[in-house]
Structures are given as C-alpha cells and as structure tokens.
Design an enzyme around this catalytic site. Sequence first.
Site, PDB file in Angstrom:
ATOM      1  CG  ASN A  38      91.037 -40.971 -19.152  1.00  0.00           C
ATOM      2  OD1 ASN A  38      91.473 -40.787 -18.901  1.00  0.00           O
ATOM      3  ND2 ASN A  38      89.333 -40.478 -18.521  1.00  0.00           N
ATOM      4  CE  LYS A  75      89.071 -39.627 -15.512  1.00  0.00           C
ATOM      5  NZ  LYS A  75      87.995 -39.460 -14.280  1.00  0.00           N
ATOM      6  CG  HIS A 133      86.812 -37.425 -20.082  1.00  0.00           C
ATOM      7  ND1 HIS A 133      87.172 -36.407 -19.020  1.00  0.00           N
ATOM      8  CD2 HIS A 133      86.525 -38.143 -19.764  1.00  0.00           C
ATOM      9  CE1 HIS A 133      86.511 -36.771 -17.606  1.00  0.00           C
ATOM     10  NE2 HIS A 133      86.960 -38.465 -18.487  1.00  0.00           N
ATOM     11  CD  GLU A 154      88.024 -35.794 -15.512  1.00  0.00           C
ATOM     12  OE1 GLU A 154      88.981 -36.064 -15.898  1.00  0.00           O
ATOM     13  OE2 GLU A 154      87.442 -36.604 -15.001  1.00  0.00           O
ATOM     14  CD  GLU A 195      83.694 -40.967 -19.748  1.00  0.00           C
ATOM     15  OE1 GLU A 195      83.990 -42.223 -18.951  1.00  0.00           O
ATOM     16  OE2 GLU A 195      84.056 -40.089 -19.125  1.00  0.00           O
ATOM     17  N   GLY A 241      84.099 -40.255 -10.738  1.00  0.00           N
ATOM     18  CA  GLY A 241      84.832 -40.270 -10.185  1.00  0.00           C
ATOM     19  C   GLY A 241      84.448 -40.102  -8.872  1.00  0.00           C
ATOM     20  CB  SER A 281      81.945 -44.900 -10.326  1.00  0.00           C
ATOM     21  OG  SER A 281      81.856 -42.932  -8.813  1.00  0.00           O
TER      22      SER A 281
HETATM   23  P1  PGA Z   1      85.824 -42.917 -13.547  1.00  0.00           P
HETATM   24  O1  PGA Z   1      86.326 -41.825 -13.969  1.00  0.00           O
HETATM   25  O2  PGA Z   1      86.071 -44.144 -13.770  1.00  0.00           O
HETATM   26  O3  PGA Z   1      86.967 -42.751 -12.348  1.00  0.00           O
HETATM   27  O4  PGA Z   1      84.958 -42.641 -12.165  1.00  0.00           O
HETATM   28  C1  PGA Z   1      85.751 -42.267 -15.660  1.00  0.00           C
HETATM   29  C2  PGA Z   1      86.343 -41.190 -16.911  1.00  0.00           C
HETATM   30  O5  PGA Z   1      86.461 -40.248 -16.638  1.00  0.00           O
HETATM   31  O6  PGA Z   1      86.474 -41.852 -18.209  1.00  0.00           O
END
Ligand code: PGA
Length: 258
Positions: free
Chosen positions: A9, A11, A95, A97, A167, A173, A213
Amino acid sequence: VRKRTVAGNWKMNLDAKGARALAEGVRARVGTKRDVDVAVVPPFVYLAEVARALDGSPVRCGAQNVCDRASGAFTGEVCAAMLRDVGASFALVGHSERRHVYGESDELVNQKVQRLLESGLDVVLCVGETLEERRAKRTETVVARQLTRGLAGVAADALPRITVAYEPVWAIGTGQNATPEQASQVHQYLRGVFSGLYDEAASEALRIQYGGSVSPANAAAILNAPDVDGALVGGASLKLDTFLPIIEAPRARAETQP
Ligand code: PGA
C-alpha cells in the site's frame, strides 16, 4: 490451504516516475512466481500507468479507496467502474487512515464493498482496533463489528472475492508491529466470526492478511504465524530492498502451488 498474499500500500507517496520504476522492479523480480499473490496499491492518479506497467504479469494492481456511489455528481470522487476501467482488480476499503483521519463509518465502508462487488472488483476489507480499544480489552468487539457491518448484505457467492486485512491502528507506521501471537489470536477470532456469518468452509477459505509495521526483519515470523495468510505492507513497500524480502519471506508450512 490458503495462498499467501503480499500487497504494498503506497499510500500518498511517490511520483509518476517513482511509481512506474517501483512497479517495474516488482514485476521484474516477481516474474512468474506463483506461490505468492503479489499486488501493489498506488495512488489513484498513478493507477492507469502502474496497471499498464504490470500488464501481462501476475502482479495485481489495486486502489486505496473507492466512492460509495456508482456514478454521478460526486465531485472529487472515483467510482469502482473507473478503477476497473484503468486496470485495478481490487480496492482497499476501511483502511484505518480512512476510518480515523477521514471519519469513515462501518456503513460507508459497507457501501464501498457493495459498489466494488457490483463492478466485478475484489475487496480487501481492513479492520483493526486502536491502542485505547486494545487496552480496554475491546479488540474483539471492535473487529467483529467492523467485519460484520462491513460485510452486511454480501452474499456467500461473493466471498471468493473478499480478503480481510487485520491492521491494528497502533501498529500502522509506528515500527511497533503486533507480535505473531497477537496477530494469530485476532485472525483466529475473525475466522470464527466469519464462520458464524457464513459457514465453516467459507471461513477456512478466507484469506486474512496482517498489516502494521511489517518489515524484512519480522515478515517471516508474522507470515508463518497460524491463520496469517499474507501481509499488507505500507512503508516497507516503497522500496524494492524492503518489499522484495517480504514477498520472498521463507515459509514454515506447505502451501498451494496452483
Ligand atoms: P505500515 O502500513 O506497514 O507502514 O505500518 C501498513 C498499512 O497501513 O497498510
């Protein structure tokens, strides 16, 4: 046995040149590898170009979001038919976010799921608890609600087109991944909820990716944990050096070779 699936992803990162180069790099390395499903999830504006760069390869291209309406006067939105038109084969919905920065509700997420299925696209439904929810021991309640409401009205015959991504918000992140045991625990719980919504066979077939992560250092432990069928990778998917080792993480158990 469920096939491992690893998706990157991206983003709101990269530029046109960087997006194309990354897609080409993944394509070149993944080649015709068939023991893992690989996908990249670029920003909307690079979808068409990335899909072209991946054309004819097994690497799939997905979208990060989709409009909850099918078409019409919704300025700034992108509908499922458009995603399909430019070469996306699936989209992420729900997601963290989208839920936590843009306030998307379970009902909105469900509308998005419906629009994707109507357009013939696959769905990656993301669920996950916040740190506060985990501390209050509400993880199961939260993910069960997100799963159940997200899939409301989804008929059993659409299930092969649904993947779930667990997630935990606190792991995204942050560099603080869930342990393989924590991931397994929630994945097993989700599988049980899914079995109640549909049946045992559908629940056994459901692929559940872990995200939050994931890195080359922890990928093998997480991907080999019971009931973890793949990874949804954010930060580490932006560079070949960190994405490829996750795709190629060694396996501890036998999986399908289609
Ligand atoms: P990350 O994000 O691997 O940077 O923690 C995962 C995601 O949001 O899909």
